[in-house]
Write an enzyme that holds these catalytic residues in place. Structure first.
Site, PDB file in Angstrom:
ATOM      1  N   ASP A  74       0.869  -1.171   0.000  1.00 45.06           N
ATOM      2  CA  ASP A  74       0.000   0.000   0.000  1.00 45.06           C
ATOM      3  C   ASP A  74       0.906   1.221   0.000  1.00 45.06           C
ATOM      4  O   ASP A  74       1.388   1.637   1.031  1.00 45.06           O
ATOM      5  CB  ASP A  74      -0.906  -0.010   1.239  1.00 45.06           C
ATOM      6  CG  ASP A  74      -1.836   1.192   1.290  1.00 45.06           C
ATOM      7  OD1 ASP A  74      -1.862   1.983   0.328  1.00 45.06           O
ATOM      8  OD2 ASP A  74      -2.538   1.348   2.298  1.00 45.06           O
ATOM      9  N   TRP A  99       5.944  -3.759   7.808  1.00 41.02           N
ATOM     10  CA  TRP A  99       4.876  -4.742   7.901  1.00 41.02           C
ATOM     11  C   TRP A  99       5.232  -5.919   7.010  1.00 41.02           C
ATOM     12  O   TRP A  99       6.085  -5.818   6.143  1.00 41.02           O
ATOM     13  CB  TRP A  99       3.511  -4.151   7.573  1.00 41.02           C
ATOM     14  CG  TRP A  99       3.232  -3.864   6.125  1.00 41.02           C
ATOM     15  CD1 TRP A  99       2.584  -4.673   5.241  1.00 41.02           C
ATOM     16  CD2 TRP A  99       3.556  -2.677   5.400  1.00 41.02           C
ATOM     17  NE1 TRP A  99       2.500  -4.073   4.012  1.00 41.02           N
ATOM     18  CE2 TRP A  99       3.083  -2.842   4.084  1.00 41.02           C
ATOM     19  CE3 TRP A  99       4.205  -1.488   5.734  1.00 41.02           C
ATOM     20  CZ2 TRP A  99       3.231  -1.863   3.105  1.00 41.02           C
ATOM     21  CZ3 TRP A  99       4.357  -0.534   4.758  1.00 41.02           C
ATOM     22  CH2 TRP A  99       3.877  -0.719   3.471  1.00 41.02           C
ATOM     23  N   ASP A 118       8.869   1.146   4.255  1.00 41.43           N
ATOM     24  CA  ASP A 118       8.707   2.475   3.695  1.00 41.43           C
ATOM     25  C   ASP A 118      10.073   3.141   3.647  1.00 41.43           C
ATOM     26  O   ASP A 118      10.911   2.934   4.527  1.00 41.43           O
ATOM     27  CB  ASP A 118       7.765   3.315   4.564  1.00 41.43           C
ATOM     28  CG  ASP A 118       6.309   2.891   4.422  1.00 41.43           C
ATOM     29  OD1 ASP A 118       5.997   2.150   3.467  1.00 41.43           O
ATOM     30  OD2 ASP A 118       5.494   3.299   5.257  1.00 41.43           O
ATOM     31  N   TRP A 151       4.772   4.180   8.484  1.00 38.80           N
ATOM     32  CA  TRP A 151       5.830   3.421   9.147  1.00 38.80           C
ATOM     33  C   TRP A 151       7.096   4.248   9.323  1.00 38.80           C
ATOM     34  O   TRP A 151       8.024   3.826   9.999  1.00 38.80           O
ATOM     35  CB  TRP A 151       6.116   2.141   8.368  1.00 38.80           C
ATOM     36  CG  TRP A 151       4.954   1.202   8.441  1.00 38.80           C
ATOM     37  CD1 TRP A 151       3.952   1.087   7.526  1.00 38.80           C
ATOM     38  CD2 TRP A 151       4.646   0.293   9.490  1.00 38.80           C
ATOM     39  NE1 TRP A 151       3.043   0.145   7.949  1.00 38.80           N
ATOM     40  CE2 TRP A 151       3.445  -0.350   9.153  1.00 38.80           C
ATOM     41  CE3 TRP A 151       5.263  -0.039  10.696  1.00 38.80           C
ATOM     42  CZ2 TRP A 151       2.857  -1.311   9.950  1.00 38.80           C
ATOM     43  CZ3 TRP A 151       4.681  -1.000  11.489  1.00 38.80           C
ATOM     44  CH2 TRP A 151       3.487  -1.632  11.122  1.00 38.80           C
ATOM     45  N   TYR A 160       7.214  10.324   4.288  1.00 42.70           N
ATOM     46  CA  TYR A 160       7.100   9.112   3.476  1.00 42.70           C
ATOM     47  C   TYR A 160       7.447   9.406   2.023  1.00 42.70           C
ATOM     48  O   TYR A 160       7.053  10.431   1.468  1.00 42.70           O
ATOM     49  CB  TYR A 160       5.665   8.565   3.558  1.00 42.70           C
ATOM     50  CG  TYR A 160       5.405   7.469   2.556  1.00 42.70           C
ATOM     51  CD1 TYR A 160       5.868   6.184   2.784  1.00 42.70           C
ATOM     52  CD2 TYR A 160       4.726   7.723   1.379  1.00 42.70           C
ATOM     53  CE1 TYR A 160       5.650   5.171   1.867  1.00 42.70           C
ATOM     54  CE2 TYR A 160       4.503   6.724   0.454  1.00 42.70           C
ATOM     55  CZ  TYR A 160       4.968   5.450   0.695  1.00 42.70           C
ATOM     56  OH  TYR A 160       4.759   4.456  -0.232  1.00 42.70           O
ATOM     57  N   THR A 163       7.800   2.679  -1.065  1.00 42.20           N
ATOM     58  CA  THR A 163       7.869   1.410  -0.355  1.00 42.20           C
ATOM     59  C   THR A 163       8.628   0.374  -1.183  1.00 42.20           C
ATOM     60  O   THR A 163       8.429   0.293  -2.396  1.00 42.20           O
ATOM     61  CB  THR A 163       6.447   0.884  -0.056  1.00 42.20           C
ATOM     62  OG1 THR A 163       5.727   1.894   0.671  1.00 42.20           O
ATOM     63  CG2 THR A 163       6.478  -0.394   0.759  1.00 42.20           C
TER      64      THR A 163
END
Length: 173
Positions: A74, A99, A118, A151, A160, A163
């Site tokens: 995501d 995650w 991330d 994250w 951010y 990812t």
């Protein structure tokens, strides 16, 4: 046979020497050094230059977000914003926490644990591919399995960027 090889080597030696002398008469050392330096810089910087990996995914007939390792991703793909599938772009750093998702590789039909990290500390890129492929996403109270959290909060720079997805190993049955 060795006599023939000796003659060929002498001819090659004379040719190289003649051309080197001719080149030395017409071109100075500075121009050679400038061209050689430019070539070395070009070779050294070429792995850093960004390129669009989406074209390869589309040639293979699949969307970049549908790549099997992105089953629980995501966010923005780092591979389309200056990094790679497994490394953050220059100027950003991997989040201290991440995650995990379990994704099936269609080539060997096995399940793998994939860690999603991330990349933090660099402004986002509007041209990056955004993926929301949250197979098996868990509710927000299961922190290690939930992908809707920033994250980067565990890092000093919480901005951010994108990812990455790294295969950790085979998932246990």
């Amino acid at each position: 046979m060795t006599e023939l090889i000796d003659r060929l080597l002498k001819r090659l030696d004379r040719t190289v020497e003649t051309r080197a002398r001719r080149s030395a008469r017409t071109h100075g050392r500075r121009s050679f050094m400038a061209r050689a330096g430019a070539a070395l810089v070009g070779v050294a910087i070429s792995p850093v230059l960004p390129f669009d990996r989406r074209a390869r995914a589309q040639e293979a007939g699949e969307d970049a977000c549908e790549y099997w390792k992105h089953c629980a991703l995501d966010g923005n793909l780092c591979s389309t914003s200056g990094g790679s599938l497994t490394s953050c772009p220059p100027g950003s750093e991997a989040s201290a926490v991440s995650w995990v998702g379990t994704c099936r590789n269609p080539e060997d039909d096995k399940d793998y644990l994939v860690s999603y990290n991330d990349c933090c500390g660099k402004a986002g890129v509007s041209s990056a591919t955004f993926c929301y492929t949250s197979q098996g996403e868990r509710p927000g109270y299961r922190m290690g399995l939930y992908n809707d959290i920033n994250w980067c909060m565990a890092n000093a720079n919480t901005g951010y960027h994108c990812t990455v997805s790294v295969v950790v190993g085979l998932a246990d049955a």
